[in-house]
Design an enzyme around this catalytic site. Sequence first.
Site, short mmCIF file in Angstrom:
data_model
loop_
_atom_site.label_atom_id
_atom_site.label_comp_id
_atom_site.label_asym_id
_atom_site.label_seq_id
_atom_site.Cartn_x
_atom_site.Cartn_y
_atom_site.Cartn_z
CG PHE A 127 -0.39 0.45 2.50
CD1 PHE A 127 -0.57 1.77 2.92
CD2 PHE A 127 0.31 -0.42 3.33
CE1 PHE A 127 -0.06 2.20 4.15
CE2 PHE A 127 0.82 0.00 4.54
CZ PHE A 127 0.64 1.32 4.95
CE LYS A 128 3.54 1.79 4.90
NZ LYS A 128 4.79 1.52 5.58
CG ASP A 129 4.20 0.42 -4.32
OD1 ASP A 129 5.35 0.86 -4.19
OD2 ASP A 129 3.93 -0.79 -4.45
#
Length: 460
Positions: free
Chosen positions: A107-109
């Site tokens: 999810f950090k992307d």
Amino acid sequence: MKFISTRGQASPASFVDACLSGLAPDGGLFVPETWPRIEPAGPNETYVDVAVRVLAAFAEDELDEATLRGICERAYASFAHQSVAPLVQWGPNAFLMELHHGPTLAFKDVAMQLIAQFFDTVLSRRGERMSVTCATSGDTGGAAAAAFAGASNVDLFILHPFERISPVQRLFMTTTGASNVHNIAIDEDFDACQAIVKALFADRDFVVRSGLSGVNSINWARIAAQAVYYATAQAALGTDRPLRIVVPSGNMGDALAGYVAARCGLLHGFEAVCAVNENDALRVLLGEGRMARASAVSTPSPAMDISIPSNFERIAFEASGRDADLIRQIYNQFAQGGDVDLPEKIKGPLACTGLSAKRVSNTNTLEEMKRVHDETGWLICPHTAVGTSVARSLPESDAMTVVLATAHAAKFPETVEKATGLTPDLPHRVQGVIARDEEFDRVANDLAVVRTFIRDHQRL
């Protein structure tokens, strides 16, 4: 729009300057001076459409719509799913929001790809360079490395805890081959990495000389970017349906983004349960109103092995009625003693924020991974399993339950195999990472050593 510090001793900053700075000069975290009103996402809007509107509400006239649209389009062009954050039904009135379709399967992307485009655009216009640093418990570092690799105006310095992240997580941050990406393995846990980053920002002379910025979840651009997928989830499930969101949580940035989305009018009500592992500082904070320093313990969900959730400071600031003097006093006391009972001025209003937390044991995490596979045929990552385990324990509700699926199972093959007997394959689009050479420097848990490393490797 201006952004103010939670500790009240920094001058108000513009959106661009607040995002480029990361941490406020007084050690606090930036928040908007007032909450903008943003219209909920419409069913016919694309993810980029919503992202542009959300960013525009915070940036106002600093960045025009065409510039913001270019940033967002470039940021999400590499995602494997056109919806960026698609929903899949898991059970009756229960969904998983898949946040692992970006280039490093986490999810950090979603936020990091946008931040890199934002930095590149703004710094190019200003003719400036910056040294960007981040501490990572696993996924932030890989996402930052992929997003900033080859950036002409940024040198990236990633601090990760040596041998406390999964090998696949490490590969995403150590194999870019980019000369501007530097990986520093610290001989300690994530909290030590985070403490070094905060200490670097506390040295204002070093910050100025190094052009230092941060892209951890303390950076407001991260929060704004992550608020978007809450808005698109609401639109997909019905603008008049309340959502109950279960957020696997460590540093609390993702849960805070949901709170921000609600404050700005993007959600129909707000209830978020922070699903935590055996490092349950958030459960103690939200449930007992106590900040207590403790060493992080290793769990099957290493990205959540955090004992000091940085973004709680923003929630405490709001709960206190934006009493910056009180927040500064509490965090000074915590820095000195490591144990603080929150005053009633904060503890009482915390119950009205819509945020709560529940803990999942290591054993239950592994059992949940197997249970989900038996029920659905899906292999899920251990962090997502903490979320689905908590979701099962919640009382029945009229709300639609949405669990954030934070990473692809293939980033944790050893843990998935231990839980299910099956080894997940990396998606074909990222399999090349296994064959690349790794490059990182192992250093002691020493602020002076890290400061020297950055000074020696930055290109100003």
